[in-house]
Design an enzyme around this catalytic site. Structure first.
Site, mmCIF file in Angstrom:
data_model
loop_
_atom_site.group_PDB
_atom_site.id
_atom_site.type_symbol
_atom_site.label_atom_id
_atom_site.label_comp_id
_atom_site.label_asym_id
_atom_site.label_seq_id
_atom_site.Cartn_x
_atom_site.Cartn_y
_atom_site.Cartn_z
ATOM 1 N N PRO A 1 0.832 -1.214 0.000
ATOM 2 C CA PRO A 1 0.000 0.000 0.000
ATOM 3 C C PRO A 1 0.860 1.256 0.000
ATOM 4 O O PRO A 1 1.793 1.389 0.793
ATOM 5 C CB PRO A 1 -0.800 -0.127 1.308
ATOM 6 C CG PRO A 1 -0.881 -1.591 1.556
ATOM 7 C CD PRO A 1 0.431 -2.146 1.069
ATOM 8 N N CYS A 2 0.516 2.172 -0.908
ATOM 9 C CA CYS A 2 1.341 3.378 -1.055
ATOM 10 C C CYS A 2 0.703 4.604 -0.438
ATOM 11 O O CYS A 2 1.330 5.653 -0.366
ATOM 12 C CB CYS A 2 1.614 3.642 -2.535
ATOM 13 S SG CYS A 2 0.122 4.009 -3.496
ATOM 14 N N GLN A 3 -0.555 4.499 0.025
ATOM 15 C CA GLN A 3 -1.251 5.694 0.496
ATOM 16 C C GLN A 3 -0.527 6.361 1.660
ATOM 17 O O GLN A 3 -0.552 7.577 1.812
ATOM 18 C CB GLN A 3 -2.691 5.342 0.906
ATOM 19 C CG GLN A 3 -3.595 4.967 -0.251
ATOM 20 C CD GLN A 3 -3.471 3.508 -0.651
ATOM 21 O OE1 GLN A 3 -2.645 2.774 -0.123
ATOM 22 N NE2 GLN A 3 -4.316 3.090 -1.588
#
Length: 387
Positions: A130-132
């Site tokens: 996940p890059c958020q």
């Protein structure tokens, strides 16, 4: 955009090229005389990285053998299963931390031993954690988001599965994580005998029609791979118009994929203003008070796309005029999910038909990893005998 029938097109196309993106049916896989390329995809979402690996393997005369694909979100997993139905039983909607739950240097846990036995000998481990938490658009927990630690589940998976090659994708800002995830992963993989190369890749150089940068870590067991050398390709200068041509009149023709977001009357008027004045940037006089009354740097917001240039980085906000430059370059509307998929380099044969809500569809498309770079990387790794 359906692959339900699994029809094929036997013509071989350049890796991730425009012709490949325009294919209505899946290209034919190789005849199977060469050993398949085994892969595990962690945080797989709808399968963008697997798709790239599939095409890279195909261009190398090899089939792709998915041993395990994992993501916590059930809807992207459903899309993954629709497109890779032949390995449906290997696709799991589960938290990666429930599979690889041990710490660095520890003996394998019971779960890890089980999954190691299920996977067997492995060629390629790919992951898009996940890059958020790292994104520059995240103003609340950026650099210290607890999701950032998920990045380090990938080197643990490599420690357990011992693949020949590990590839991790994320946003460029991952390099500035307060927990130093990239540095720790580099050290971890190096200690496990991998030669590690990292860098920020401009995906437009690989035929993606948008200015999208992503950070990649490539680790090859017992060898060094030069990511920078791979990126020394001539700029393909893919323009938006090349990928949108032919879809101009398809809005509202075929379900969610062809449905542009409805605009407020005020935004309809703003779009009219852009076209009537042949503009691509909306002047401050036509913007909301938050832009009109103070200095801002949001030039692309409320903007119209350029037919003869790459798009800006696509986000899940492409359904809102106020979240970026998402007005169609020649039509007085926002882009459709189908057009957004083209901008992401996702081919027409990729099936999103099971997605039930427009918000989920937008998020899935925008968060997918454009497959072109992965396809080129895998072909290069095969050619260089790393795989």
């Amino acid at each position: 955009m359906s692959a339900k029938s699994r029809k094929t097109n036997s013509q071989t196309q350049p890796i991730g090229g425009l012709d490949w993106v325009l294919m209505p049916n899946w290209p034919s896989p190789p005849d199977g005389r060469r050993r398949p390329l085994s892969v595990v995809d962690l945080f797989c979402s709808c399968g963008g990285m697997t798709l790239g690996a599939w095409e890279g393997a195909r261009q190398s005369g090899r089939r792709l053998d998915v041993r395990l694909a994992v993501d916590l979100m059930p809807e992207p997993i459903k899309v993954y299963r629709d497109n890779f139905a032949d390995v449906a039983q290997k696709i799991k909607a589960v938290d990666v931390t429930e599979i690889f739950d041990g710490d660095r240097g520890e003996k394998k846990t019971g779960k890890e031993i089980y999954w190691k036995n299920q996977v067997g000998t492995l060629d390629l481990l790919i992951a898009g954690p996940p890059c958020q938490g790292h994104s520059d658009l995240n103003n609340s927990t950026r650099r210290r988001d607890p999701r950032n630690a998920l990045y380090l589940r990938v080197p643990r998976a490599a420690e357990v599965l011992r693949p020949k090659v590990v590839v991790i994708e994320n946003v460029p800002a991952v390099q500035h994580d307060e927990g130093e995830a990239v540095r720790l992963a580099d050290e971890w993989l190096s200690d496990e005998g991998y030669g590690v190369s990292t860098g920020v890749v401009e995906l437009s150089r690989f035929g993606v029609p948008q200015n999208r940068k992503r950070h990649f870590m490539v680790a090859v067991r017992g060898k060094k791979f030069d990511l920078a050398k791979l990126c020394q390709v001539s700029d393909s200068a893919s323009t938006l118009g090349m990928f949108l041509a032919g879809l101009e009149e398809s809005a509202n023709a075929n379900g969610l994929m062809s449905t542009p977001a409805r605009m407020t009357q005020r935004n309809v008027d703003r779009v009219e203003y852009l076209f009537e004045n042949n503009l691509h940037d909306l002047p401050n006089s036509q913007r909301p008070p938050c832009h009109r009354d103070k200095k801002h740097a949001y030039v692309s917001m409320y903007g119209r796309m350029f037919w003869d240039k790459p798009a800006q980085t696509l986000t899940s906000g492409f359904g809102s005029m106020g979240q970026g430059r998402y007005v169609h370059p020649t039509k007085r509307r926002l882009i459709t999910p189908h057009e957004a998929a083209r901008i992401q380099g996702i081919p027409d044969f990729f099936d999103f038909s099971s997605v039930s809500t427009i918000s989920a569809l937008r998020e899935m498309i925008a968060n997918a990893v454009p497959p072109q770079f992965m396809a080129m990387l895998v072909q290069t790794l095969v050619t260089d005998k790393h795989l």
